[in-house]
Design a protein around this motif. Structure first.
Motif, mmCIF file in Angstrom:
data_model
loop_
_atom_site.group_PDB
_atom_site.id
_atom_site.type_symbol
_atom_site.label_atom_id
_atom_site.label_comp_id
_atom_site.label_asym_id
_atom_site.label_seq_id
_atom_site.Cartn_x
_atom_site.Cartn_y
_atom_site.Cartn_z
ATOM 1 N N GLN A 208 -23.646 -0.666 26.096
ATOM 2 C CA GLN A 208 -24.305 0.107 27.130
ATOM 3 C C GLN A 208 -23.982 1.588 26.980
ATOM 4 O O GLN A 208 -24.830 2.448 27.194
ATOM 5 N N ILE A 209 -22.745 1.901 26.619
ATOM 6 C CA ILE A 209 -22.348 3.297 26.460
ATOM 7 C C ILE A 209 -23.113 3.939 25.309
ATOM 8 O O ILE A 209 -23.614 5.047 25.414
ATOM 9 N N SER A 210 -23.242 3.215 24.191
ATOM 10 C CA SER A 210 -23.690 3.859 22.970
ATOM 11 C C SER A 210 -25.089 4.453 23.031
ATOM 12 O O SER A 210 -25.250 5.623 22.696
ATOM 13 N N PRO A 211 -26.131 3.737 23.476
ATOM 14 C CA PRO A 211 -27.455 4.348 23.386
ATOM 15 C C PRO A 211 -27.695 5.457 24.399
ATOM 16 O O PRO A 211 -28.276 6.488 24.069
ATOM 17 N N ASN A 216 -27.357 11.555 24.747
ATOM 18 C CA ASN A 216 -27.337 12.726 25.618
ATOM 19 C C ASN A 216 -26.188 13.670 25.286
ATOM 20 O O ASN A 216 -26.332 14.896 25.341
ATOM 21 N N ALA A 217 -25.014 13.090 24.940
ATOM 22 C CA ALA A 217 -23.868 13.932 24.605
ATOM 23 C C ALA A 217 -24.129 14.751 23.341
ATOM 24 O O ALA A 217 -23.813 15.948 23.284
ATOM 25 N N VAL A 236 -17.222 18.596 20.497
ATOM 26 C CA VAL A 236 -17.188 17.610 19.407
ATOM 27 C C VAL A 236 -15.854 16.875 19.400
ATOM 28 O O VAL A 236 -15.792 15.647 19.226
ATOM 29 N N VAL A 237 -14.748 17.616 19.598
ATOM 30 C CA VAL A 237 -13.422 16.994 19.627
ATOM 31 C C VAL A 237 -13.315 16.028 20.810
ATOM 32 O O VAL A 237 -12.822 14.898 20.676
ATOM 33 N N GLU A 238 -13.795 16.448 21.995
ATOM 34 C CA GLU A 238 -13.757 15.567 23.164
ATOM 35 C C GLU A 238 -14.625 14.330 22.945
ATOM 36 O O GLU A 238 -14.251 13.213 23.331
ATOM 37 N N PHE A 239 -15.774 14.512 22.326
ATOM 38 C CA PHE A 239 -16.670 13.388 22.045
ATOM 39 C C PHE A 239 -15.998 12.405 21.088
ATOM 40 O O PHE A 239 -16.066 11.171 21.280
ATOM 41 N N ALA A 240 -15.327 12.902 20.068
ATOM 42 C CA ALA A 240 -14.644 12.034 19.106
ATOM 43 C C ALA A 240 -13.527 11.249 19.780
ATOM 44 O O ALA A 240 -13.367 10.040 19.546
ATOM 45 N N LEU A 268 -16.420 15.745 31.128
ATOM 46 C CA LEU A 268 -16.518 17.039 30.464
ATOM 47 C C LEU A 268 -17.800 17.123 29.650
ATOM 48 O O LEU A 268 -18.522 18.138 29.675
ATOM 49 N N LEU A 269 -18.116 16.021 28.955
ATOM 50 C CA LEU A 269 -19.350 15.990 28.165
ATOM 51 C C LEU A 269 -20.589 15.962 29.058
ATOM 52 O O LEU A 269 -21.599 16.602 28.760
#
Length: 408
Positions: A208-211, A216-217, A236-240, A268-269
């Protein structure tokens, strides 16, 4: 210097007195235990229940060699037989008792019961010292009761009780013990099924999170690449870090602190996408940060607040997250002032009758109930246009749950 006769006599007297006191203390404890139980029947009941409790601890992993070997001693005590064996469908799992040479004959004795599913009594020549190569001069194993361990329609093993003479009482008792062992094996299977279900639900939450979120992020990060490269690098660092935590493969539990850290990255994202439209307030009591919670139990609730609360409304939206101690529990509340949920729709979602939207609520609610019982399901207060308040309650003390080291 040699001890004088007077000193030697005094020492002997003191030793006799000490031994007398020790024997008296033991006798007093035995008398009190006898008095507490009252009758022989009560003592026999206690002994049997105690043995069953001890054996059950070792069989909760199913019919496996290590647990079966530890349980066999207690099962033999329940039957009062000189020797007992446990088998699965293909091998001897455990032997406990006298004349261990007879263990070599167990699978031969069990073969017919495994094939037919019926209890049987074996005597000579199948049960004999000659057949087993037993050299014990005082061997009492001259007959055996073989009872099937049945799980549903399958025979998954046997209990084999040896005795000098297999009487009707031993036959009945062995069958009851085999039925009890089967119940423990079925409980173990239920535990495994529950674990697999929890893992499947965690995979569903990740899917559910992935698509929705990842797309959007990445779009939000891309919007900063030309206008604010430093901000884009931070995102990018927070997303990783967020995705590494969310998609880790092992561990069913984490700490509230780790879940909140992941939520902080997530928000944050999302704020990079919504800007000032998304307002946030936090009130976290330090004493609950170490509380163990199911992995990914908070993030879907916050995502629900963003996706179905804030994103669906016009103007500024506010999300409040509080975590406090209430008695023996840690209580987390996630509230938004978004569009809310129709109560009938919510009931259908939590009952598993509706698919699609709010699947995160359903999965988290089901996992909480599986782990802690129905009293710890989600409490959701909502109405159309009135926002949503979700309350999650978990015990602060959970020594039975392992937690992986924090994700750096």
């Amino acid at each position: 210097m040699p001890m004088s006769p007077e000193w030697l006599a005094a020492a002997v007297v003191l030793l006799i007195v000490a031994l007398g006191l020790a024997v008296g203390a033991v006798a007093l404890r035995l008398w009190r235990a006898r008095r507490d139980f009252g009758s022989d029947a009560e003592r026999a009941t206690y002994t049997t229940l105690h043995a069953a409790t001890q054996a059950g601890r070792y069989l909760r992993g199913g019919l496996e060699p290590e647990g079966s070997a530890k349980a066999a001693r207690h099962l033999r005590a329940m039957l009062g037989s000189p020797a007992l064996a446990l088998t699965d469908e293909a091998r001897l799992l455990a032997w406990d008792g006298a004349s261990p040479a007879h263990a070599a004959t167990v699978m031969g004795l069990a073969a017919r019961t495994l094939a037919s599913g019926r209890s049987r009594i074996s005597t000579a020549p199948e049960v004999s010292c000659a057949a087993a190569g037993c050299a014990a001069t005082d061997c009492r194993l001259r007959s055996a009761v073989v009872a099937p361990v049945r799980a549903g329609s399958r025979i998954i093993g046997t209990v084999v009780a040896f005795a000098p003479d297999a009487r009707a009482g031993l036959v009945s008792a062995t069958n009851e013990v085999a039925a009890w062992v089967a119940a423990q094996a079925e409980l173990a299977e239920l535990d495994r099924s529950r674990t697999l279900l929890m893992e499947a639900e965690v995979r569903a939450l990740r899917a559910q999170i992935s698509p929705h979120f990842i797309y959007n992020a990445l779009n939000a990060i891309a919007s900063y690449i030309l206008t604010d490269p430093e901000r884009a690098r931070e995102l990018v660092v927070e997303f990783a870090d967020f995705t590494r935590y969310s998609f880790r493969r092992h561990g069913d539990f984490t700490t509230l602190a780790e879940e909140l850290r992941s939520i902080d990255r997530y928000l944050l994202l999302e704020r990079a996408r919504f800007g000032d439209r998304l307002q946030l307030s936090l009130r976290i009591a330090p004493e609950v940060l170490g509380t163990v919670v199911p992995f990914l139990s908070l993030q879907p609730l916050v995502e629900n607040a963003v996706k179905h609360g804030i994103e669906a409304r016009a103007g500024v939206g506010h999300i409040s997250i509080t975590a406090v101690e209430e008695g023996a529990d840690a209580v987390v509340r996630i509230e938004d002032d978004g569009v809310g949920i129709d109560p009938e729709r919510l009931r259908s979602v939590l009952a598993g009758h509706a698919r699609g939207e709010h699947v995160g609520l359903r999965n988290v609610d089901a996992r909480l109930r599986q782990v802690y019982g129905d009293d710890h399901g989600l409490v959701v207060e909502t109405a159309p246009g009135a926002g949503t308040l979700i309350t999650l309650r978990v015990p602060k003390s959970q020594p039975e749950h392992d937690v992986l080291p924090p994700v750096d």
